[in-house]
Design an enzyme around this catalytic site. Structure first.
Site, mmCIF file in Angstrom:
data_model
loop_
_atom_site.group_PDB
_atom_site.id
_atom_site.type_symbol
_atom_site.label_atom_id
_atom_site.label_comp_id
_atom_site.label_asym_id
_atom_site.label_seq_id
_atom_site.Cartn_x
_atom_site.Cartn_y
_atom_site.Cartn_z
ATOM 1 N N TRP A 149 2.389 2.795 -2.458
ATOM 2 C CA TRP A 149 2.036 3.651 -3.592
ATOM 3 C C TRP A 149 0.674 4.294 -3.366
ATOM 4 O O TRP A 149 0.451 5.437 -3.749
ATOM 5 C CB TRP A 149 2.064 2.849 -4.894
ATOM 6 C CG TRP A 149 3.442 2.748 -5.489
ATOM 7 C CD1 TRP A 149 4.632 2.716 -4.803
ATOM 8 C CD2 TRP A 149 3.779 2.671 -6.867
ATOM 9 N NE1 TRP A 149 5.674 2.618 -5.681
ATOM 10 C CE2 TRP A 149 5.188 2.585 -6.953
ATOM 11 C CE3 TRP A 149 3.044 2.649 -8.032
ATOM 12 C CZ2 TRP A 149 5.864 2.494 -8.167
ATOM 13 C CZ3 TRP A 149 3.708 2.549 -9.249
ATOM 14 C CH2 TRP A 149 5.102 2.476 -9.319
ATOM 15 N N ASP A 182 -7.476 -10.929 -8.423
ATOM 16 C CA ASP A 182 -6.631 -10.863 -9.614
ATOM 17 C C ASP A 182 -7.133 -9.717 -10.481
ATOM 18 O O ASP A 182 -8.293 -9.712 -10.907
ATOM 19 C CB ASP A 182 -6.742 -12.198 -10.352
ATOM 20 C CG ASP A 182 -5.898 -12.280 -11.607
ATOM 21 O OD1 ASP A 182 -5.528 -11.221 -12.162
ATOM 22 O OD2 ASP A 182 -5.624 -13.401 -12.055
ATOM 23 N N GLY A 229 0.764 -1.232 0.000
ATOM 24 C CA GLY A 229 0.000 0.000 0.000
ATOM 25 C C GLY A 229 0.797 1.285 0.000
ATOM 26 O O GLY A 229 0.223 2.365 0.111
ATOM 27 N N LYS A 288 5.884 -0.944 -13.963
ATOM 28 C CA LYS A 288 7.215 -1.524 -13.753
ATOM 29 C C LYS A 288 7.422 -2.747 -14.630
ATOM 30 O O LYS A 288 6.522 -3.567 -14.798
ATOM 31 C CB LYS A 288 7.400 -1.926 -12.291
ATOM 32 C CG LYS A 288 8.765 -2.573 -12.017
ATOM 33 C CD LYS A 288 9.041 -2.712 -10.538
ATOM 34 C CE LYS A 288 8.243 -3.800 -9.871
ATOM 35 N NZ LYS A 288 8.574 -3.932 -8.441
#
Length: 207
Positions: A53, A85, A51, A148
């Site tokens: 970010w 997901d 958490g 990323k």
């Protein structure tokens, strides 16, 4: 916490600032160098646990913030979270219920690393493709994305895939990235907005 963590300036600064992980310092640096989040943006964080970010995003925007992860995320004031997901259609539907529109997507998700770079990079690319799939379903036309990935033989392919979806794409390697890491962030601006199934500059941290 090992001694290497104790000597990690990014970790220490994050801890002193009340963030849940050193990754918070990466996002702050990335956005400082690449201002892609506006004060009223609604932001979706994919792979959001633990958490950190989300904490940074809450400081940067007054918009709706939603974090999705397979693992539970401890509550953050003003942030909604979903356990699941992020490629699951059920989760996509839940996101739509919570967010009137998605102006930005951030994704710091990473596979569990095996130490075999080619294998790890291939798994990271799979996650990147999943995140792009979410963008194609949810991201508003003109929206932005931070994602990323890891450098390797498939990175150029991924970069070109992202360029098919956004008008402006660049890469950024954060100063807080650990020495020897192949970690690289893709900064994508101005989503073309096809909203169909999945489908310029390059700089380092000195940019």
């Amino acid at each position: 916490m090992g001694s290497q963590w104790g000597k990690d300036k990014a970790y220490l600064k994050a801890k002193q600032s009340g963030y849940r992980s050193r990754a918070a310092m990466k996002l702050k640096e990335i956005i400082q160098k690449n201002p892609v989040i506006r004060p009223d943006d609604n932001i979706l964080d994919l792979g959001a646990a633990p958490g950190s970010w989300l904490q940074v995003l809450r400081e940067m925007t007054n918009g709706v913030i939603v974090g999705v992860d397979l693992n539970p995320i401890l509550p953050i004031e003003g942030v909604r979270t979903i356990i699941g997901d992020f490629s699951d259609p059920v989760v996509i539907a839940q996101i739509r219920e919570l967010m009137p529109e998605v102006n930005g997507i951030v994704c710091d998700a990473s596979p569990k690393l095996s130490g075999q770079r080619s294998f790890d990079q291939a798994r990271a690319i799979e996650l990147n493709e999943m995140a792009l799939g979410v963008a194609r379903q949810l991201l508003k036309q003109g929206g932005n994305m931070i994602m990323k990935s890891f450098q390797g033989e498939d990175f150029s392919w991924l970069y070109n895939r992202v360029k098919q979806e956004f008008y402006s794409v660049r890469t950024y390697k954060a100063h807080t990235t650990r020495k020897g890491s192949t970690e690289m962030y893709i900064i994508a601006k101005n989503f073309i907005g096809t909203h169909q199934g999945l489908e310029e500059s390059v700089s380092d941290g000195s940019a």
